[in-house]
Write a protein that holds these residues in place. Structure first.
Motif, mmCIF file in Angstrom:
data_model
loop_
_atom_site.group_PDB
_atom_site.id
_atom_site.type_symbol
_atom_site.label_atom_id
_atom_site.label_comp_id
_atom_site.label_asym_id
_atom_site.label_seq_id
_atom_site.Cartn_x
_atom_site.Cartn_y
_atom_site.Cartn_z
ATOM 1 N N CYS A 92 0.836 -1.211 0.000
ATOM 2 C CA CYS A 92 0.000 0.000 0.000
ATOM 3 C C CYS A 92 0.866 1.254 0.000
ATOM 4 C CB CYS A 92 -0.926 -0.008 1.212
ATOM 5 S SG CYS A 92 -2.098 -1.356 1.189
ATOM 6 N N LEU A 93 1.790 1.299 -0.937
ATOM 7 C CA LEU A 93 2.708 2.429 -1.060
ATOM 8 C C LEU A 93 2.494 3.061 -2.434
ATOM 9 C CD1 LEU A 93 4.984 3.595 0.793
ATOM 10 C CD2 LEU A 93 6.577 2.144 -0.433
ATOM 11 N N PRO A 94 1.461 3.903 -2.575
ATOM 12 C CA PRO A 94 1.127 4.424 -3.901
ATOM 13 C C PRO A 94 2.244 5.218 -4.554
ATOM 14 C CG PRO A 94 -0.087 5.608 -2.206
ATOM 15 C CD PRO A 94 0.598 4.454 -1.529
ATOM 16 N N GLN A 95 3.080 5.863 -3.749
ATOM 17 C CA GLN A 95 4.166 6.646 -4.339
ATOM 18 C C GLN A 95 5.181 5.743 -5.045
ATOM 19 O OE1 GLN A 95 3.250 6.396 -1.089
ATOM 20 N NE2 GLN A 95 4.829 7.232 0.256
ATOM 21 N N ALA A 96 5.395 4.536 -4.542
ATOM 22 C CA ALA A 96 6.283 3.597 -5.234
ATOM 23 C C ALA A 96 5.634 3.132 -6.535
ATOM 24 C CB ALA A 96 6.611 2.403 -4.340
ATOM 25 N N LEU A 97 4.337 2.840 -6.481
ATOM 26 C CA LEU A 97 3.610 2.446 -7.697
ATOM 27 C C LEU A 97 3.674 3.556 -8.742
ATOM 28 C CD1 LEU A 97 0.582 0.899 -5.836
ATOM 29 C CD2 LEU A 97 2.153 -0.389 -7.300
ATOM 30 N N ASN A 98 3.474 4.788 -8.302
ATOM 31 C CA ASN A 98 3.540 5.931 -9.212
ATOM 32 C C ASN A 98 4.917 6.051 -9.843
ATOM 33 O OD1 ASN A 98 2.651 8.612 -10.321
ATOM 34 N ND2 ASN A 98 4.307 9.293 -8.984
ATOM 35 N N ASN A 99 5.966 5.909 -9.041
ATOM 36 C CA ASN A 99 7.315 6.067 -9.583
ATOM 37 C C ASN A 99 7.672 4.959 -10.558
ATOM 38 O OD1 ASN A 99 7.363 8.311 -8.001
ATOM 39 N ND2 ASN A 99 9.017 7.648 -6.688
ATOM 40 N N ILE A 100 7.185 3.756 -10.303
ATOM 41 C CA ILE A 100 7.382 2.662 -11.253
ATOM 42 C C ILE A 100 6.694 3.018 -12.569
ATOM 43 C CG2 ILE A 100 6.784 0.261 -11.774
ATOM 44 C CD1 ILE A 100 7.143 -0.290 -8.714
ATOM 45 N N ALA A 101 5.460 3.510 -12.475
ATOM 46 C CA ALA A 101 4.713 3.904 -13.668
ATOM 47 C C ALA A 101 5.448 4.999 -14.439
ATOM 48 C CB ALA A 101 3.311 4.364 -13.290
ATOM 49 N N VAL A 102 5.981 5.971 -13.713
ATOM 50 C CA VAL A 102 6.707 7.068 -14.361
ATOM 51 C C VAL A 102 7.904 6.526 -15.149
ATOM 52 C CG1 VAL A 102 8.159 9.103 -13.914
ATOM 53 C CG2 VAL A 102 5.936 8.869 -12.772
ATOM 54 N N ILE A 103 8.620 5.583 -14.580
ATOM 55 C CA ILE A 103 9.776 5.005 -15.275
ATOM 56 C C ILE A 103 9.325 4.256 -16.523
ATOM 57 C CG2 ILE A 103 11.616 3.268 -15.121
ATOM 58 C CD1 ILE A 103 11.965 4.183 -12.152
ATOM 59 N N TYR A 104 8.251 3.455 -16.409
ATOM 60 C CA TYR A 104 7.768 2.744 -17.598
ATOM 61 C C TYR A 104 7.269 3.718 -18.662
ATOM 62 C CZ TYR A 104 8.295 -1.878 -15.567
ATOM 63 O OH TYR A 104 8.823 -3.032 -15.043
ATOM 64 N N HIS A 105 6.616 4.782 -18.247
ATOM 65 C CA HIS A 105 6.149 5.790 -19.200
ATOM 66 C C HIS A 105 7.340 6.447 -19.898
ATOM 67 C CE1 HIS A 105 4.555 9.649 -20.641
ATOM 68 N NE2 HIS A 105 3.446 8.959 -20.842
ATOM 69 N N TYR A 106 8.350 6.793 -19.125
ATOM 70 C CA TYR A 106 9.570 7.387 -19.681
ATOM 71 C C TYR A 106 10.196 6.449 -20.714
ATOM 72 C CZ TYR A 106 14.440 8.927 -19.882
ATOM 73 O OH TYR A 106 15.694 9.313 -20.310
ATOM 74 N N ARG A 107 10.274 5.184 -20.363
ATOM 75 C CA ARG A 107 10.841 4.207 -21.298
ATOM 76 C C ARG A 107 9.975 4.072 -22.549
ATOM 77 N NH1 ARG A 107 13.085 -0.652 -17.345
ATOM 78 N NH2 ARG A 107 14.946 0.463 -16.653
ATOM 79 N N GLY A 108 8.653 4.195 -22.372
ATOM 80 C CA GLY A 108 7.753 4.179 -23.520
ATOM 81 C C GLY A 108 8.007 5.354 -24.447
ATOM 82 N N GLU A 109 8.223 6.526 -23.873
ATOM 83 C CA GLU A 109 8.544 7.714 -24.667
ATOM 84 C C GLU A 109 9.866 7.526 -25.419
ATOM 85 O OE1 GLU A 109 6.850 10.547 -25.196
ATOM 86 O OE2 GLU A 109 5.159 9.996 -23.924
ATOM 87 N N LYS A 110 10.839 6.935 -24.755
ATOM 88 C CA LYS A 110 12.139 6.687 -25.399
ATOM 89 C C LYS A 110 11.982 5.680 -26.544
ATOM 90 C CE LYS A 110 14.653 9.492 -23.191
ATOM 91 N NZ LYS A 110 15.088 10.679 -23.903
ATOM 92 N N ALA A 111 11.118 4.691 -26.363
ATOM 93 C CA ALA A 111 10.882 3.704 -27.429
ATOM 94 C C ALA A 111 10.264 4.380 -28.651
ATOM 95 C CB ALA A 111 9.989 2.577 -26.923
ATOM 96 N N ILE A 112 9.376 5.341 -28.430
ATOM 97 C CA ILE A 112 8.795 6.101 -29.549
ATOM 98 C C ILE A 112 9.902 6.848 -30.298
ATOM 99 C CG2 ILE A 112 7.381 8.122 -30.113
ATOM 100 C CD1 ILE A 112 5.387 7.173 -28.000
ATOM 101 N N GLU A 113 10.802 7.469 -29.537
ATOM 102 C CA GLU A 113 11.883 8.245 -30.152
ATOM 103 C C GLU A 113 12.753 7.410 -31.084
ATOM 104 O OE1 GLU A 113 14.159 10.313 -27.177
ATOM 105 O OE2 GLU A 113 12.384 11.374 -26.416
ATOM 106 N N VAL A 114 12.901 6.126 -30.773
ATOM 107 C CA VAL A 114 13.726 5.266 -31.628
ATOM 108 C C VAL A 114 12.879 4.483 -32.622
ATOM 109 C CG1 VAL A 114 15.618 5.103 -29.965
ATOM 110 C CG2 VAL A 114 13.822 3.348 -29.964
ATOM 111 N N GLY A 115 11.574 4.794 -32.660
ATOM 112 C CA GLY A 115 10.696 4.184 -33.658
ATOM 113 C C GLY A 115 10.184 2.794 -33.326
ATOM 114 N N ASP A 116 10.216 2.414 -32.067
ATOM 115 C CA ASP A 116 9.743 1.087 -31.667
ATOM 116 C C ASP A 116 8.343 1.209 -31.058
ATOM 117 O OD1 ASP A 116 9.365 -1.502 -30.817
ATOM 118 O OD2 ASP A 116 11.345 -1.689 -29.880
ATOM 119 N N ALA A 126 2.951 0.988 -17.542
ATOM 120 C CA ALA A 126 2.797 2.219 -16.760
ATOM 121 C C ALA A 126 1.353 2.360 -16.307
ATOM 122 C CB ALA A 126 3.224 3.428 -17.591
ATOM 123 N N ALA A 127 0.418 2.116 -17.207
ATOM 124 C CA ALA A 127 -1.004 2.236 -16.882
ATOM 125 C C ALA A 127 -1.390 1.288 -15.748
ATOM 126 C CB ALA A 127 -1.851 1.950 -18.123
#
Length: 169
Positions: A104-128, A139-140
């Motif tokens: 029950c640590l929502p801030q950890a869940l949020n930070n995990i999501a933020v990292i996955y979202h960031y990685r998703g953005e990076k994947a877009i940048e390289v066309g994947d 992330a969702a």
């Protein structure tokens, strides 16, 4: 000299005085008090951007602390430092460890999501596009759980979930 004895900030000094009083009056073991002192010094160092010092204190607190709930916050803060340093894989490891001890640590869940979202953005940048969709879905998943635990928090994440159609499973 311990960090708690050299704080120049009024708020840090006030927190330190109150924490010291609580440590004296609460029925806790010497080990628990020592763990808390290291944790408090870690938080102070982290707030000042002294990440190496903060990590030293957190690792010492982790060595001494036996309560899983308290350990979860130490692990979470170590994850924050690794996130700040751009060490996302290490950060994820510490966030996951924190969640194992305290689901029950929502801030950890949020930070995990933020990292996955960031990685998703990076994947877009390289066309994947395929990888980005997978990372955004991950992330969702974490944001939905964070929002379930803290419904009034993470408004930007809630908006992103709505906009991308990921609000509901």
């Amino acid at each position: 000299m311990p960090r708690s004895q050299r704080n120049d900030n009024f708020i840090d000094k006030t927190f330190t005085v109150i924490a010291d009083i609580l440590l004296k009056v609460l029925p806790t073991s010497k080990r628990e008090k020592e763990a808390f002192t290291y944790y408090r010094d870690g938080m102070s160092a982290q707030a000042e951007g002294e990440y190496a010092e903060a990590l030293q204190n957190y690792y010492e607190a982790l060595r001494l602390e036996i309560d899983p709930y308290d350990r979860s916050y130490i692990l979470y803060n170590i994850g924050l430092i690794h996130t700040s340093n751009g060490e996302h894989t290490k950060a994820l490891d510490f966030y996951y460890q924190a969640l194992e001890r305290n689901p029950c640590l929502p801030q950890a869940l949020n930070n995990i999501a933020v990292i996955y979202h960031y990685r998703g953005e990076k994947a877009i940048e390289v066309g994947d596009a395929q990888a980005s969709e997978s990372l955004f879905d991950k992330a969702a998943e974490y944001w939905r759980e964070a929002i379930r635990l803290a419904p009034t928090n993470y408004i930007e994440a809630q908006n992103w979930l709505k906009i991308t159609g990921r609000l509901v499973d």
